[in-house]
Design a protein around this motif. Structure first.
Motif, short mmCIF file in Angstrom:
data_model
loop_
_atom_site.label_atom_id
_atom_site.label_comp_id
_atom_site.label_asym_id
_atom_site.label_seq_id
_atom_site.Cartn_x
_atom_site.Cartn_y
_atom_site.Cartn_z
N GLY A 281 -4.05 10.69 -4.65
CA GLY A 281 -4.14 11.49 -3.44
C GLY A 281 -5.54 12.02 -3.23
N GLN A 282 -5.72 12.75 -2.14
CA GLN A 282 -7.04 13.26 -1.77
C GLN A 282 -7.41 14.51 -2.56
OE1 GLN A 282 -9.24 11.91 0.43
NE2 GLN A 282 -7.87 10.17 0.69
N CYS B 53 3.77 16.38 -3.76
CA CYS B 53 3.13 15.08 -3.53
C CYS B 53 4.20 14.13 -3.03
CB CYS B 53 2.52 14.56 -4.81
SG CYS B 53 1.86 12.88 -4.70
N GLN C 65 0.85 -1.19 0.00
CA GLN C 65 0.00 0.00 0.00
C GLN C 65 0.88 1.24 0.00
OE1 GLN C 65 -3.08 -0.29 -0.42
NE2 GLN C 65 -4.10 1.59 0.23
N VAL C 66 0.48 2.24 -0.77
CA VAL C 66 1.20 3.50 -0.86
C VAL C 66 0.26 4.63 -0.45
CG1 VAL C 66 2.38 5.11 -2.39
CG2 VAL C 66 2.71 2.65 -2.69
N GLN C 67 0.74 5.49 0.40
CA GLN C 67 -0.04 6.66 0.81
C GLN C 67 0.56 7.90 0.18
OE1 GLN C 67 1.23 4.53 3.53
NE2 GLN C 67 -0.58 3.32 3.01
N LEU C 68 -0.31 8.80 -0.24
CA LEU C 68 0.12 10.04 -0.87
C LEU C 68 -0.32 11.23 -0.03
CD1 LEU C 68 -0.79 9.31 -4.60
CD2 LEU C 68 1.36 8.89 -3.42
N GLU C 69 0.58 12.17 0.13
CA GLU C 69 0.26 13.40 0.85
C GLU C 69 0.54 14.58 -0.07
OE1 GLU C 69 2.19 13.81 4.59
OE2 GLU C 69 1.47 15.85 4.94
N TYR D 55 -2.23 4.80 -7.49
CA TYR D 55 -2.73 5.40 -6.26
C TYR D 55 -3.04 6.87 -6.52
CZ TYR D 55 -0.57 1.24 -4.28
OH TYR D 55 -0.21 -0.06 -4.01
N ALA E 149 5.07 10.36 -1.42
CA ALA E 149 4.58 9.00 -1.31
C ALA E 149 5.30 8.28 -0.18
CB ALA E 149 4.80 8.25 -2.61
N SER E 150 4.56 7.47 0.56
CA SER E 150 5.15 6.68 1.63
C SER E 150 4.49 5.32 1.66
CB SER E 150 4.99 7.40 2.98
OG SER E 150 3.61 7.57 3.29
N GLY E 151 5.19 4.38 2.27
CA GLY E 151 4.67 3.03 2.37
C GLY E 151 5.82 2.06 2.53
#
Length: 119
Positions: free
Chosen positions: A110-111, A22, A1-5, A108, A24-26
Motif C-alpha cells: 500500500g501507499q 487495509c 493486479q491487486v490494489q490496496l487501500e 503488493y 484489497a481489490s482487483g
C-alpha cells in the motif's frame, strides 16, 4: 493486479489507540498473507504483524501484547488494532499483501498511512 487501500492513521497521545485497515481489490486474486510493516526516516522497513489465510499470526516483539492483527476474508480486509501506543510507534505504516493472481504469487504494498504518537 491487486490494489490496496489503507486507512486509520493519525495523531494520538501516548497510551491511546488506533485501528488501521487495509482493503484489497482487483480481479481473479486469492490472498495468502496480509501484514503490516512500518518505517521511520533513515531506518529500514520493519515487520509489525502478519496474518495468514487460516488465521496464523506473527508479531514483532516490540508490539506483542499491544497490537492485534485480524482479517475478514470475505472482505479481503485486514485490521491492525493498536493499543497502549508509544512515541516509539510513530512511523509510516504499510500494508503488504501476498496474493496469487491467476496462478503466480506476487506481493503488493500500500501507499502507507502515517501514525504519530505524541508524548
Amino acid at each position: 493486479q491487486v490494489q490496496l487501500e489503507e486507512s486509520g492513521g493519525g495523531l494520538v497521545q501516548a497510551g491511546g489507540s488506533l485501528r488501521l485497515s487495509c482493503s484489497a481489490s482487483g480481479r481473479a486474486f486469492s490472498i495468502r498473507t496480509m501484514g503490516w510493516y512500518r518505517q521511520v526516516p533513515g531506518k529500514q522497513r520493519e515487520l509489525v504483524a502478519t496474518i495468514t489465510s487460516d488465521g496464523n499470526t506473527t508479531y514483532a516483539d516490540s508490539v506483542k501484547g499491544r497490537f492485534t492483527i485480524s482479517r475478514e476474508n470475505t472482505k479481503n480486509t485486514a485490521y491492525l488494532q493498536m493499543n497502549s501506543l508509544k512515541p516509539a510507534d510513530t512511523a509510516l505504516y504499510y500494508c503488504k499483501v501476498i496474493a496469487s493472481v491467476l496462478g503466480p504469487t506476487y506481493q503488493y504494498w500500500g501507499q502507507g498511512t502515517q501514525v504519530t504518537v505524541s508524548s
